[in-house]
Motif scaffolding. Structure first.
Motif, PDB file in Angstrom:
ATOM      1  N   SER A 341      44.360  43.096   3.304  1.00 46.69           N
ATOM      2  CA  SER A 341      45.496  43.340   4.195  1.00 46.69           C
ATOM      3  C   SER A 341      45.074  43.393   5.658  1.00 46.69           C
ATOM      4  O   SER A 341      45.868  43.077   6.550  1.00 46.69           O
ATOM      5  CB  SER A 341      46.194  44.652   3.809  1.00 46.69           C
ATOM      6  OG  SER A 341      46.746  44.568   2.506  1.00 46.69           O
ATOM      7  N   SER A 342      43.827  43.785   5.905  1.00 49.75           N
ATOM      8  CA  SER A 342      43.349  43.919   7.290  1.00 49.75           C
ATOM      9  C   SER A 342      43.283  42.585   8.011  1.00 49.75           C
ATOM     10  O   SER A 342      43.249  42.549   9.244  1.00 49.75           O
ATOM     11  CB  SER A 342      41.963  44.585   7.301  1.00 49.75           C
ATOM     12  OG  SER A 342      40.962  43.693   6.827  1.00 49.75           O
ATOM     13  N   TRP A 343      43.298  41.472   7.271  1.00 49.68           N
ATOM     14  CA  TRP A 343      43.266  40.155   7.932  1.00 49.68           C
ATOM     15  C   TRP A 343      44.606  39.836   8.585  1.00 49.68           C
ATOM     16  O   TRP A 343      44.674  38.992   9.465  1.00 49.68           O
ATOM     17  CB  TRP A 343      42.954  39.045   6.928  1.00 49.68           C
ATOM     18  CG  TRP A 343      41.800  39.272   6.049  1.00 49.68           C
ATOM     19  CD1 TRP A 343      40.711  40.068   6.297  1.00 49.68           C
ATOM     20  CD2 TRP A 343      41.595  38.721   4.732  1.00 49.68           C
ATOM     21  NE1 TRP A 343      39.851  40.039   5.231  1.00 49.68           N
ATOM     22  CE2 TRP A 343      40.365  39.219   4.262  1.00 49.68           C
ATOM     23  CE3 TRP A 343      42.327  37.851   3.939  1.00 49.68           C
ATOM     24  CZ2 TRP A 343      39.862  38.870   3.015  1.00 49.68           C
ATOM     25  CZ3 TRP A 343      41.839  37.502   2.700  1.00 49.68           C
ATOM     26  CH2 TRP A 343      40.620  38.009   2.245  1.00 49.68           C
ATOM     27  N   ASN A 344      45.669  40.479   8.067  1.00 47.07           N
ATOM     28  CA  ASN A 344      47.019  40.224   8.570  1.00 47.07           C
ATOM     29  C   ASN A 344      47.412  38.759   8.416  1.00 47.07           C
ATOM     30  O   ASN A 344      47.963  38.141   9.328  1.00 47.07           O
ATOM     31  CB  ASN A 344      47.141  40.662  10.037  1.00 47.07           C
ATOM     32  CG  ASN A 344      48.597  40.793  10.476  1.00 47.07           C
ATOM     33  OD1 ASN A 344      49.468  41.067   9.656  1.00 47.07           O
ATOM     34  ND2 ASN A 344      48.845  40.588  11.750  1.00 47.07           N
ATOM     35  N   LYS A 345      47.087  38.203   7.245  1.00 50.20           N
ATOM     36  CA  LYS A 345      47.464  36.817   6.935  1.00 50.20           C
ATOM     37  C   LYS A 345      48.526  36.849   5.842  1.00 50.20           C
ATOM     38  O   LYS A 345      48.222  36.902   4.644  1.00 50.20           O
ATOM     39  CB  LYS A 345      46.239  36.017   6.498  1.00 50.20           C
ATOM     40  CG  LYS A 345      45.186  35.866   7.593  1.00 50.20           C
ATOM     41  CD  LYS A 345      44.019  35.009   7.122  1.00 50.20           C
ATOM     42  CE  LYS A 345      42.943  34.899   8.187  1.00 50.20           C
ATOM     43  NZ  LYS A 345      43.419  34.177   9.384  1.00 50.20           N
ATOM     44  N   LYS A 346      49.767  36.806   6.256  1.00 52.44           N
ATOM     45  CA  LYS A 346      50.872  36.970   5.317  1.00 52.44           C
ATOM     46  C   LYS A 346      50.966  35.840   4.305  1.00 52.44           C
ATOM     47  O   LYS A 346      51.524  36.019   3.215  1.00 52.44           O
ATOM     48  CB  LYS A 346      52.181  37.102   6.095  1.00 52.44           C
ATOM     49  CG  LYS A 346      52.249  38.361   6.951  1.00 52.44           C
ATOM     50  CD  LYS A 346      53.586  38.466   7.674  1.00 52.44           C
ATOM     51  CE  LYS A 346      53.641  39.731   8.523  1.00 52.44           C
ATOM     52  NZ  LYS A 346      54.938  39.852   9.243  1.00 52.44           N
ATOM     53  N   ASP A 347      50.434  34.662   4.660  1.00 59.42           N
ATOM     54  CA  ASP A 347      50.534  33.528   3.738  1.00 59.42           C
ATOM     55  C   ASP A 347      49.320  33.391   2.827  1.00 59.42           C
ATOM     56  O   ASP A 347      49.217  32.429   2.062  1.00 59.42           O
ATOM     57  CB  ASP A 347      50.729  32.225   4.518  1.00 59.42           C
ATOM     58  CG  ASP A 347      49.548  31.910   5.426  1.00 59.42           C
ATOM     59  OD1 ASP A 347      48.820  32.852   5.808  1.00 59.42           O
ATOM     60  OD2 ASP A 347      49.365  30.725   5.765  1.00 59.42           O
TER      61      ASP A 347
END
Length: 754
Positions: A341-347
């Motif tokens: 989640s820390s990457w903040n890559k929703k896809d």
């Protein structure tokens, strides 16, 4: 269809070029023309040697197919992150090379060097701007090289004026060798593995290697812990150091080891290979390095101050580069999801997949965190086209010739994870007895580990090491240096028992050859002249030898023995002073049990020095551990009545039970405590919550078997919201289930660390 058109065009070009026979930069217009590109050496733009692999189905591989595949020593690069780009660049470079040839034919008077005498070989001085100053001309290479070596200028080189593409250098005093097999229509540089010509090795194009020596036709190079001799000089470009960018290591301002890798592309306007740097962080840098100083290394272990590799500064083994996939992470599914989640890559298709990685670890014996780092690298954080449209997060079957088209399709990302753990790693790359891909159980490099056969990128192993380092750093550094590692210093075997006459489980070497040296192991215990180790292959309860890839991997059963003299320790974890004889380094709860022992909370069983981690925890033992851990005074209750009929005042646990009662942690059953009963998971939740005065922190887990009116729901919610408990995979908590001594040790240790 597209590939056929490309191949067809290349064949037409090759036929046309077969008429031509003069180099692009000939010495004069009367020389005969020869082309490096011909019908015989323009194949497809990449290798098609892995058709057998392509035909393999994703999840229903039968054993006969497995054996057939294992007997084929094929080139197979599964690193999709570079393969599509390699294919594109190979085509572009072939087009550029042909344009160079066409332009020369249109302007045959063009000359690169000023020549006043005849002779194919020239000794010249390389200039920083990419040009050369001629010194002398020779008719044979041997004389030219001797003259170069006598020349005092460090930038002296030998030029072959019949070479078409590039700078024409075929010998030099100092410089780098760039892999350029795409000159001949090859997407990778293929060569023989050192000392075993029958094993093929390969690396990608456009990357610099160390230069050791050369002849008129061949060159000796080094890269990624491998020295390769006799490389066809037409497949590489020698770049003098004054004109080159060379890969190096350094320590950044954060104390991290960074690898700057030089990559090269062909410039048709200058007929030169021009370099640029890309960099990535590997791990914490060793103490012998200074900040922002360049260091050079052939193997990523032994570091030097000079690019000739003569002035050694120190030796350092990056932990995760050598850690076996047969290790276990200390992180939970929730931890892994937090990092994702820390990457903040929703896809990203990896979002929320932490449990699948943990399940792969438990089911197939493959470290969950390392498997995630592997997937991050191969799938571009779960965002590349193959991972998003085919659920293929490890680039399986994504061949050089058609990466996307040949890549396997999975029903789900979870299927991709399980297939990678069970088949690609456990049954293939870690099968030392029947699979040709076994070069060790770690990511490694081009000499040892999965990197030998999994990827053409020579620094694939280092890059995954970097991903694992960042994961561990973000989550609290709970995994680094948790295992004692050693590497083999000779060809040896994993034994069934700690003696030289015992049966062999498997050989620490490739299936059919006695290479490589340097395969890492995880040491779990000392046994006089032997180490007990975590086996690379699954061992059954009958200790059947040799080991079989068909055996499901169980961490507790899969132990073997190796002679201490055959291995060299590479890190500093103590393996001499385990507190308990039955809790070796490598046990999943080692860290937690040792932590509690060091705090004086547990002592184990004095009669035999064991901890008995799998024994159910009793209510009396729980009371003692919680009271000591929470700092409650218990000595003042020594010899006093406990308030329970079944716990006498002289009972060994009497003072702890009395202290827990007075603190409101326990109540008992009217006038009984039942000290020898197994403590339930619900009871533990209540006792811990009260003892440590815990409150809710965030959203709790909603367990299927904990209704709103359950007497312990409040306490279970407190623990789950604080990431202390996570429940079972089926979504249940099991409030009435018992807890082992090891499980409770983990819970208590993690609370004390918060």
């Amino acid at each position: 269809m597209k590939r056929k058109r490309i191949v067809g065009c290349l064949m037409i070009i090759s036929i046309l070029l077969s008429i031509v026979s003069t180099p692009v930069f000939a010495l004069d217009a009367t020389n005969t023309e020869t082309s490096l590109l011909s019908e015989s050496n323009i194949g497809g733009v990449s290798e098609d040697k892995n058709i057998q692999e392509i035909n393999q189905e994703n999840l229903n591989t039968n054993e006969s197919t497995e054996i057939q595949l294992n007997n084929s020593n094929i080139i197979y690069d599964e690193n999709i992150s570079v393969r599509e780009q390699q294919k594109k660049e190979t085509l572009e470079r072939i087009e550029e090379y042909n344009k160079v040839i066409s332009e020369f034919k249109a302007k045959p008077k063009v000359k690169t060097f000023s020549i006043t005498s005849t002779g194919r070989f020239q000794v010249a001085i390389a200039n920083k701007d990419g040009s050369f100053t001629k010194k002398s001309t020779y008719t044979n290479f041997k004389d030219a090289k001797a003259a170069m070596n006598k020349n005092e200028n460090v930038n002296a080189v030998v030029l072959d004026t019949e070479r078409v593409i590039g700078n024409q250098v075929i010998a030099m005093k100092n410089g780098v060798v760039v892999t350029t097999a795409d000159k001949l229509g090859k997407s990778i540089l293929e060569f023989s593995y050192p000392n075993e010509n029958a094993i093929s090795a390969y690396i990608q194009n456009g990357i610099d290697t160390y230069y050791f020596d050369s002849t008129e036709k061949t060159v000796d190079i080094g890269i990624s812990n491998i020295k390769a001799k006799g490389i066809d000089i037409n497949k590489v470009e020698l770049v003098p150091l004054i004109q080159a960018k060379q890969s190096y290591y350094t320590k950044n301002s954060n104390g991290e080891l960074v690898h700057y890798v030089a990559t090269y592309k062909f410039n048709k306007n200058t007929n030169r290979y021009l370099g640029n740097y890309e960099s990535f962080i590997i791990c914490k840098a060793p103490s012998f390095m200074d900040t922002n100083v360049k260091y050079y290394s052939l193997d990523g272990v032994n570091f030097y101050k000079d690019n000739k590799l003569t002035n050694k500064i120190g030796t350092f083994y990056p932990y995760y580069k050598y850690l076996s996939f047969r290790s276990k992470t200390n992180y939970t599914a929730k931890d892994l999801n937090r990092y994702i989640s820390s990457w903040n890559k929703k896809d990203s298709v990896l979002n929320g997949k932490g449990q699948a990685f943990i399940q792969a670890q438990e089911e197939f014996g493959v470290n969950a965190a390392m498997l995630l780092a592997f997937a991050i690298h191969e799938s571009g954080y779960g965002t590349n086209s193959i991972s998003k449209t085919k659920n293929n997060i490890f680039s399986v079957n994504a061949t050089d010739s058609n990466p996307y088209g040949n890549a396997s399709v999975y029903k789900s990302v979870e299927d991709s994870i399980y297939y990678q753990a069970e088949y690609m790693i456990s049954r293939k790359y870690l099968d030392a007895n029947e699979d040709w891909r076994y070069f060790g159980p770690n990511v490694g490099d081009k000499n040892q580990g999965l990197n030998v056969k999994y990827a053409s990128d020579p620094y694939w192993g280092e890059k995954i090491t970097g991903h694992m380092y960042r994961l561990d750093k973000y989550l609290g550094n709970k995994d680094v240096n948790q295992y004692q590692l050693a590497i083999s210093n000779k060809i040896t075997h994993a034994k069934k028992e700690p003696n030289s006459n015992a049966a062999n489980y498997y050989k620490y070497a490739n299936l059919n050859y006695n290479v490589p040296i340097g395969i890492p192991i995880i040491i779990t215990a000392n046994n006089n002249a032997w180490y007990e180790i975590q086996s690379d292959m699954g061992i059954d309860k009958n200790k059947t030898a040799p080991a079989s890839f068909k055996t499901k991997y169980h961490y507790d059963l899969s132990k073997a023995y190796v002679n201490k003299n055959d291995f060299t320790l590479i890190n500093n974890v103590s393996i001499q002073n385990n507190t308990f004889t039955d809790i070796p380094i490598g046990h999943w709860a080692y860290e937690y049990i040792e932590d509690l022992a060091n705090r004086g909370i547990i002592k184990g069983y004095e009669e035999d020095g064991t901890f008995r981690p799998n024994n159910p925890l009793t209510r009396a033992q729980t009371a003692k551990m919680i009271v000591i851990a929470s700092g409650i005074d218990y000595e003042s209750y020594e010899g006093k009545e406990t308030g329970f009929k079944d716990v006498a005042k002289d009972n060994w646990a009497g003072k702890y039970i009395k202290a827990a009662k007075e603190a409101g942690i326990i109540k008992g059953y009217e006038d009984q405590f039942k000290p020898n009963d197994k403590v339930t998971r619900a009871q533990i939740a209540k006792m811990i919550s009260i003892a440590f005065n815990l409150k809710k922190s965030g959203e709790p887990v909603h367990f299927k078997d904990i209704p709103n009116n359950h007497w312990a729901k409040e306490y279970i919610d407190i623990l789950s919201s604080n990431d202390i408990i996570s429940g079972y995979e089926n979504g249940k908590y099991g409030p009435n289930d018992s807890t082992t001594r090891a499980q409770f040790s983990k819970i208590l240790s993690e609370i004390l660390k918060k």
